[in-house]
Scaffold this motif. Structure first.
Motif, PDB file in Angstrom:
ATOM      1  N   LYS B 210      42.212  36.894  49.449  1.00  0.00           N
ATOM      2  CA  LYS B 210      41.251  37.604  50.301  1.00  0.00           C
ATOM      3  C   LYS B 210      40.284  38.354  49.396  1.00  0.00           C
ATOM      4  O   LYS B 210      40.667  38.835  48.325  1.00  0.00           O
ATOM      5  N   LYS B 211      39.042  38.452  49.870  1.00  0.00           N
ATOM      6  CA  LYS B 211      37.978  39.069  49.061  1.00  0.00           C
ATOM      7  C   LYS B 211      38.374  40.461  48.547  1.00  0.00           C
ATOM      8  O   LYS B 211      38.147  40.812  47.389  1.00  0.00           O
ATOM      9  N   GLU B 212      39.012  41.238  49.453  1.00  0.00           N
ATOM     10  CA  GLU B 212      39.365  42.617  49.075  1.00  0.00           C
ATOM     11  C   GLU B 212      40.499  42.664  48.048  1.00  0.00           C
ATOM     12  O   GLU B 212      40.800  43.718  47.495  1.00  0.00           O
ATOM     13  N   ASN B 213      41.114  41.512  47.791  1.00  0.00           N
ATOM     14  CA  ASN B 213      42.229  41.481  46.832  1.00  0.00           C
ATOM     15  C   ASN B 213      41.828  40.960  45.451  1.00  0.00           C
ATOM     16  O   ASN B 213      42.681  40.597  44.647  1.00  0.00           O
ATOM     17  N   LYS B 217      36.470  40.546  39.118  1.00  0.00           N
ATOM     18  CA  LYS B 217      35.808  39.298  39.517  1.00  0.00           C
ATOM     19  C   LYS B 217      35.629  38.358  38.323  1.00  0.00           C
ATOM     20  O   LYS B 217      35.836  37.140  38.444  1.00  0.00           O
TER      21      LYS B 217
END
Lengths: 143, 482
Positions: B210-213, B217
């Motif tokens: 998930k993006k928030e995880n 980056k």
């Protein structure tokens, strides 16, 4: 049944206590206690095949260790669940000798409800001791 | 624990005065609350590790540490190979138990509708639990080749890609493995188990990013995590009955010779050992390497079968779905490693039991693709709570380049079995969007998230201590259990 599982010894694993008047019977029930971790209902194991085991060791706990290890060996190598048919432990020339006939059958996923596979028998708190009028052992297994 | 000193927010020290015979102090990496959760037995076991001949600097315990056999789980010891010992209890019964992670180009949106089909197909192809048929048609002679060649044998025989090897710790094979140092019982126990998952806490999971995880980056992209809602596959298993038998055989042998032949005191029979340079020590090391290689091969065959199943379910070639292995780590192993200790390069025999190697950027032993990032570290959490991908950091020189390996149990199996119910758990997991196929529902209940330490806190402790860096957290959507 003369065995019970102990909760407070091994968080990740399983431990059991076996007690019996007769040493030979205690060894046999230790196999049942072990088997009862592998599967839910040990009475579902039919006595169809047979294996003979002869082992020797310098002490009773080392003998029990080697014997229970054999049960795990047959479980993986031959896909066999085994129980004791006859068993005798004798002291010969300073060593303990175990002779046993094991009976059981190949793992049948339709009839044997699996519980936990066991990796190994451990030496953790392993003991075979004589109390007033009975023998007892504590065994911890790594699952 | 009045004798244990808090050194910093993430480090505790057990002084030599804690127990007679300690050659070095012991150190525990943990936050206050993780430390408070550790059983006293961890401290006793760690103090016994500190008594091993040849131990250097300190005996270590990682934040997921808990009570084990001989070493605590999470135990790390660096030993002088010339003066010191090797101990099967510092490696564990499941030699080279480890984690493998592969990425895909697939997204949650593509996989979710097929998750049941996918998990059930994986369950059929990758045996879990006892009594399942062998998947790899080999005889004992070929098995012995696998023991010496590891994952390389698999790739050479069409079970995998060349790049898988460079993305595996030790390139999937430890040299010096000698099948003659292994009992015939171990061979019989293991030769039909290559490509099988096992039982206990071993599992295979389909997970989503998930993006928030995503915490870093750039590092995530370097590791191949580069699209929204990306699907990855993570699995946990080891050397199966083969490795268990090798450990059992040598544990018994070392107990016979330890005191009688080498005059070594036995503090704990599970911590039996032999001088590393002795005949017996070298025999165990060569046999242990066979089990290490068997486990690398085991995970390689499983990887191959995962790719096959994905290919069948999604009707595309694994290459077209970008199914590259990210990395494979061992967390029960002993190895000779060379790195600076107190500023000087030194060769040490590192025992890691429930601890993961965590090489920093630039270290030899890392493949070219990870030279700049540091080693990918794969940490499995409980099936409910999620897992992590971390990167190795320079500060892990303080832990002999080691970090945590998982979340660690806090509740006994039987207590968990009484607290959680397997089939109810399957329903609760389904409500959370996680589909499970398990060989035993009772065993499944024991793996409930509530039976484990908080994985997030374990990871935060490793980051606070500076020994690894958070990159990505994964959450499961499908799970296979033994």
């Amino acid at each position: 049944m003369p065995y019970k599982y102990l909760d407070n010894i091994a968080t990740s694993d399983m431990a059991f206590l076996v007690w019996e008047k007769d040493l030979n019977a205690m060894f046999a029930f230790a196999v049942d206690a072990l088997l009862n971790i592998l599967i839910e209902d040990i009475s579902a194991v039919r006595a169809q095949g047979r294996q003979c085991v002869r082992l020797e060791a310098e002490a009773l706990d080392l003998l029990l260790y080697a014997f229970l290890d054999k049960i795990l060996f047959y479980k993986d190598a031959e896909a066999l669940f085994l129980r004791v048919d006859t068993l005798e432990v004798e002291k010969q020339q300073g060593k303990y000798v175990l002779k046993a006939q094991l009976k059981g059958e190949r793992i049948d996923l339709d009839r044997h409800e699996l519980y936990l596979d066991i990796k190994a028998i451990t030496f953790h708190q392993l003991e075979v001791s004589r109390r007033d009028d009975f023998w007892q052992t504590v065994v911890v297994v790594d699952v | 624990m009045k004798e244990i000193e808090k050194v910093s927010e993430s480090l505790w020290e057990i002084p030599r005065s804690f127990s007679p015979g300690m050659r070095v102090p012991a150190r525990i990496i943990a936050t206050e609350s993780l430390f408070a959760q550790m059983e006293e037995a961890v401290f006793t076991q760690l103090s016994n590790v500190a008594k091993l001949p040849g131990i250097i600097k300190y005996a270590l315990c990682m934040p997921d540490g808990h009570w084990g056999y001989g070493f605590p789980i999470g135990g790390v010891a660096a030993i002088d190979p010339e003066q010191g010992v090797i101990s099967p209890g510092g490696i564990g019964f499941d030699i080279n138990c480890g984690m493998r992670l592969l990425r895909t180009d697939l997204t949650l949106q593509e996989v979710r509708p097929k998750i049941r089909t996918l998990v059930d197909a994986l369950y059929r192809k990758i045996p879990a639990g006892m009594g399942r048929e062998a998947v790899l048609p080999i005889d004992k002679k070929k098995f012995k080749k696998i023991l010496q060649e590891g994952a390389g044998w698999c790739v050479n025989n069409g079970y995998g890609w060349n790049e898988d090897l460079e993305r595996t710790e030790e390139s999937g094979c430890m040299s010096g493995a000698d099948a003659d140092r292994v009992s015939k019982e171990a061979i019989s126990r293991g030769y039909k188990q290559v490509g099988t998952l096992g039982s206990g806490n071993h599992y295979l999971e389909i997970q989503v990013v998930k993006k928030e995880n995503i915490f870093d980056k750039d590092l995530a992209e370097s590791f191949g995590i580069n699209r929204p809602d990306q699907i990855v596959v993570m699995f946990h298993c080891g050397s199966r009955g083969f490795g268990h038998q090798v450990a059992t055989d040598y544990l018994q042998m070392f107990l016979r010779i330890m005191e009688k032949k080498y005059n070594l005191p036995v503090y704990d029979r599970q911590l039996s050992c032999a001088p590393f340079r002795s005949t017996e020590g070298q025999a165990y090391f060569a046999a242990m390497k066979c089990a290490v290689n068997m486990a690398f091969a085991n995970r390689q065959i499983i990887l191959h079968n995962i790719r096959k199943v994905f290919g069948e379910v999604f009707g595309q070639k694994p290459e077209a779905m970008g199914m590259h292995q990210i990395y494979d780590v061992a967390h029960n192993i002993a190895k000779i490693e060379e790195f600076p200790i107190d500023g000087k390069p030194r060769k040490v025999l590192v025992h890691r039991k429930g601890a993961t190697r965590a090489f920093a950027a630039g270290m030899p032993g890392l493949p070219v693709c990870y030279q700049k990032t540091g080693q990918p570290i794969i940490i499995g959490g409980s099936m409910e709570t999620g897992s992590y991908l971390l990167a190795g950091q320079k500060k892990s020189e303080e832990t002999f380049y080691s970090t945590a390996h998982g979340s660690g149990r806090v509740m006994s199996r039987r207590a968990a079995r009484n607290r959680f119910h397997g089939k109810t758990l399957v329903q609760q997991m389904a409500d959370k969007g996680i589909y499970i196929n398990a060989a035993s529902y009772k065993a499944l209940a024991e793996e409930a998230g509530g039976a484990y330490k908080d994985i997030d806190e374990v990871i935060d402790a490793t980051e606070k201590a500076g020994i690894s860096k958070k990159v990505v957290r994964f959450v499961p959507i499908g799970n296979i259990k033994g």
